[in-house]
Design a protein around this motif. Sequence first.
Motif, PDB file in Angstrom:
ATOM      1  N   LEU A   7      38.890  46.333  22.343  1.00 48.69           N
ATOM      2  CA  LEU A   7      40.219  46.878  22.057  1.00 48.69           C
ATOM      3  C   LEU A   7      40.346  47.247  20.584  1.00 48.69           C
ATOM      4  O   LEU A   7      40.893  48.307  20.234  1.00 48.69           O
ATOM      5  N   LYS A   8      39.824  46.406  19.713  1.00 48.71           N
ATOM      6  CA  LYS A   8      39.881  46.674  18.267  1.00 48.71           C
ATOM      7  C   LYS A   8      39.175  47.978  17.923  1.00 48.71           C
ATOM      8  O   LYS A   8      39.720  48.815  17.180  1.00 48.71           O
ATOM      9  N   ASP A   9      37.990  48.180  18.451  1.00 48.18           N
ATOM     10  CA  ASP A   9      37.234  49.403  18.168  1.00 48.18           C
ATOM     11  C   ASP A   9      37.975  50.639  18.665  1.00 48.18           C
ATOM     12  O   ASP A   9      38.024  51.667  17.979  1.00 48.18           O
ATOM     13  N   ARG A  10      38.562  50.544  19.844  1.00 50.28           N
ATOM     14  CA  ARG A  10      39.310  51.677  20.382  1.00 50.28           C
ATOM     15  C   ARG A  10      40.492  52.039  19.476  1.00 50.28           C
ATOM     16  O   ARG A  10      40.733  53.204  19.185  1.00 50.28           O
ATOM     17  N   TYR A  15      48.803  43.739  22.774  1.00 54.39           N
ATOM     18  CA  TYR A  15      47.665  43.195  23.518  1.00 54.39           C
ATOM     19  C   TYR A  15      46.688  42.495  22.573  1.00 54.39           C
ATOM     20  O   TYR A  15      46.149  41.430  22.891  1.00 54.39           O
ATOM     21  N   TYR A  16      46.463  43.121  21.406  1.00 58.41           N
ATOM     22  CA  TYR A  16      45.528  42.533  20.443  1.00 58.41           C
ATOM     23  C   TYR A  16      46.031  41.169  19.974  1.00 58.41           C
ATOM     24  O   TYR A  16      45.268  40.198  19.930  1.00 58.41           O
ATOM     25  N   ARG A  17      47.298  41.091  19.621  1.00 63.44           N
ATOM     26  CA  ARG A  17      47.859  39.823  19.165  1.00 63.44           C
ATOM     27  C   ARG A  17      47.791  38.754  20.264  1.00 63.44           C
ATOM     28  O   ARG A  17      47.452  37.596  20.003  1.00 63.44           O
ATOM     29  N   ALA A  58      45.541  51.910  14.745  1.00 64.78           N
ATOM     30  CA  ALA A  58      45.686  50.787  13.814  1.00 64.78           C
ATOM     31  C   ALA A  58      44.549  50.843  12.814  1.00 64.78           C
ATOM     32  O   ALA A  58      43.545  51.528  13.026  1.00 64.78           O
ATOM     33  N   SER A  59      44.702  50.109  11.737  1.00 66.22           N
ATOM     34  CA  SER A  59      43.647  50.016  10.733  1.00 66.22           C
ATOM     35  C   SER A  59      43.013  48.634  10.788  1.00 66.22           C
ATOM     36  O   SER A  59      43.607  47.677  11.312  1.00 66.22           O
ATOM     37  N   VAL A  60      41.828  48.529  10.239  1.00 60.23           N
ATOM     38  CA  VAL A  60      41.146  47.237  10.175  1.00 60.23           C
ATOM     39  C   VAL A  60      41.988  46.239   9.393  1.00 60.23           C
ATOM     40  O   VAL A  60      42.114  45.070   9.774  1.00 60.23           O
ATOM     41  N   GLU A  61      42.615  46.717   8.298  1.00 58.33           N
ATOM     42  CA  GLU A  61      43.431  45.827   7.463  1.00 58.33           C
ATOM     43  C   GLU A  61      44.626  45.280   8.232  1.00 58.33           C
ATOM     44  O   GLU A  61      44.979  44.108   8.110  1.00 58.33           O
ATOM     45  N   GLU A  62      45.259  46.146   9.035  1.00 57.84           N
ATOM     46  CA  GLU A  62      46.423  45.707   9.809  1.00 57.84           C
ATOM     47  C   GLU A  62      46.040  44.658  10.843  1.00 57.84           C
ATOM     48  O   GLU A  62      46.747  43.662  11.031  1.00 57.84           O
ATOM     49  N   LEU A  63      44.918  44.865  11.500  1.00 56.11           N
ATOM     50  CA  LEU A  63      44.467  43.900  12.495  1.00 56.11           C
ATOM     51  C   LEU A  63      44.049  42.588  11.844  1.00 56.11           C
ATOM     52  O   LEU A  63      44.244  41.508  12.417  1.00 56.11           O
ATOM     53  N   LYS A  64      43.516  42.672  10.630  1.00 56.15           N
ATOM     54  CA  LYS A  64      43.175  41.443   9.904  1.00 56.15           C
ATOM     55  C   LYS A  64      44.430  40.650   9.560  1.00 56.15           C
ATOM     56  O   LYS A  64      44.432  39.414   9.591  1.00 56.15           O
ATOM     57  N   GLU A  65      45.511  41.356   9.241  1.00 59.96           N
ATOM     58  CA  GLU A  65      46.774  40.679   8.964  1.00 59.96           C
ATOM     59  C   GLU A  65      47.267  39.933  10.205  1.00 59.96           C
ATOM     60  O   GLU A  65      47.783  38.822  10.108  1.00 59.96           O
ATOM     61  N   ILE A  66      47.111  40.570  11.361  1.00 61.19           N
ATOM     62  CA  ILE A  66      47.487  39.901  12.611  1.00 61.19           C
ATOM     63  C   ILE A  66      46.643  38.650  12.803  1.00 61.19           C
ATOM     64  O   ILE A  66      47.148  37.594  13.199  1.00 61.19           O
ATOM     65  N   ARG A 108      46.279  32.777  13.147  1.00 60.77           N
ATOM     66  CA  ARG A 108      45.677  31.513  12.709  1.00 60.77           C
ATOM     67  C   ARG A 108      46.747  30.550  12.195  1.00 60.77           C
ATOM     68  O   ARG A 108      46.700  29.348  12.479  1.00 60.77           O
ATOM     69  N   LYS A 109      47.710  31.073  11.445  1.00 64.11           N
ATOM     70  CA  LYS A 109      48.782  30.217  10.926  1.00 64.11           C
ATOM     71  C   LYS A 109      49.634  29.665  12.066  1.00 64.11           C
ATOM     72  O   LYS A 109      50.008  28.483  12.068  1.00 64.11           O
ATOM     73  N   GLU A 110      49.940  30.521  13.043  1.00 60.70           N
ATOM     74  CA  GLU A 110      50.714  30.068  14.203  1.00 60.70           C
ATOM     75  C   GLU A 110      49.992  28.947  14.938  1.00 60.70           C
ATOM     76  O   GLU A 110      50.598  27.954  15.346  1.00 60.70           O
ATOM     77  N   ILE A 111      48.686  29.092  15.113  1.00 54.93           N
ATOM     78  CA  ILE A 111      47.905  28.081  15.825  1.00 54.93           C
ATOM     79  C   ILE A 111      47.869  26.774  15.030  1.00 54.93           C
ATOM     80  O   ILE A 111      48.023  25.674  15.594  1.00 54.93           O
TER      81      ILE A 111
END
Length: 392
Positions: free
Chosen positions: A322-325, A64-66, A332-340, A345-348
């Motif tokens: 969703l991120k905070d939850r 969902y986050y992605r 998940a970790s903040v670092e993992e979500l930052k990687e997403i 951004r690269k995909e876009i």
Amino acid sequence: MRKMLAAVSRVLSGAAPKPASRVLVASRNFANDATFEIKKCDLHRLEEGPPVTTVLTREDGLRYYRMMQTVRRMELKADQLYKQKIIRGFCHLCDGQEACCVGLEAGINPTDHLITAYRAHGFTFTRGLSVREILAELTGRRGGCAKGKGGSMHMYAKNFYGGNGIVGAQVKEPSPFQLLTSQASTDSSCILYSHGPIEEYFQGQIFEAYNMAALWKLPCIFICENNRYGMGTSVERAAASTDYYKRGDFIPGLRVDGMDVLCVREATRFAAAYCRSGKGPILMELQTYRYHGHSMSDPGVSYRTREEIQEVRSKSDPIMLLKDRMVNSNLASVEELKEIDVEVRKEIEDAAQFATADPEPPLEELGHHIYSSEPPFEVRGANQWIKFKSVS
């Protein structure tokens, strides 16, 4: 000597440690799922509604986050391309409303049917089309999902029927569509996505569609995405009653927190189950908010303040919620979500490069794809001497 130094350099570079964030993500033990409380829905003509708690798995949360980040970044890129005059014509963006399209898709089946209005980019993506196909369609290129001939308001995918440019025109489509496809008693729902609460809910054809769906007990979920404004008019200024979930009168209704992807998911599952049980149609009002103006020609700040927009961003942003939850529940970790975020951004960016480099469709293909399976025929152009060949 130089060869020896080069060899040593290669060995050392190969043994270099991975970035700290990746090591942390790989070694950390995350929870498989977590239970969350969600806002209770307001009900109309219903004894009970969706649950007030739900379970989110780590896998679903990351997905969902992605998806929401992709829709957000895609819309911001469309804004940039429009301002560069690479995208022309009408363009209605849905950033801020990502929980609606992602939550709806999470609550239905791929075989279910979806019809929407002109703010269609997010739904086009969640229905399975790539960012590349969507941006290429916006720029009018051959690689677009409608071969560059549909644009912002006319995108299509399997079991997804647009994208309709006429205000309220899509509302009457599900009733005859569901009747003709003979699915009133099967496991498939026809989902109508009714975008604007003001422009569309003052049209007679909406209530005609409600009446037909109720008479025939069709499995239609009528959905009103209430983003608080119809073009530049607030709902309070336009409607004596802003309880849009009650506008079906004899049709049961739900009012849902449209900024919470989990709330939208559970409400959609409830509505789909209601329809599949043979009880007939149901109406859902999703209370949400758009960050951009009505369209790219609307700056969006002449009828509302910048402070209002910022307050919604800071308190109710669907991606932030969703991120905070997920972080607070060890999903998940903040670092993992930052990687997403970096991957998205690269995909876009890659999709935007394709959408600007891909060729436009040739003029001789202007009349193609009018019908899906018809022999070739001629189509008259702007005058009787101009003819185009139509090929299915």
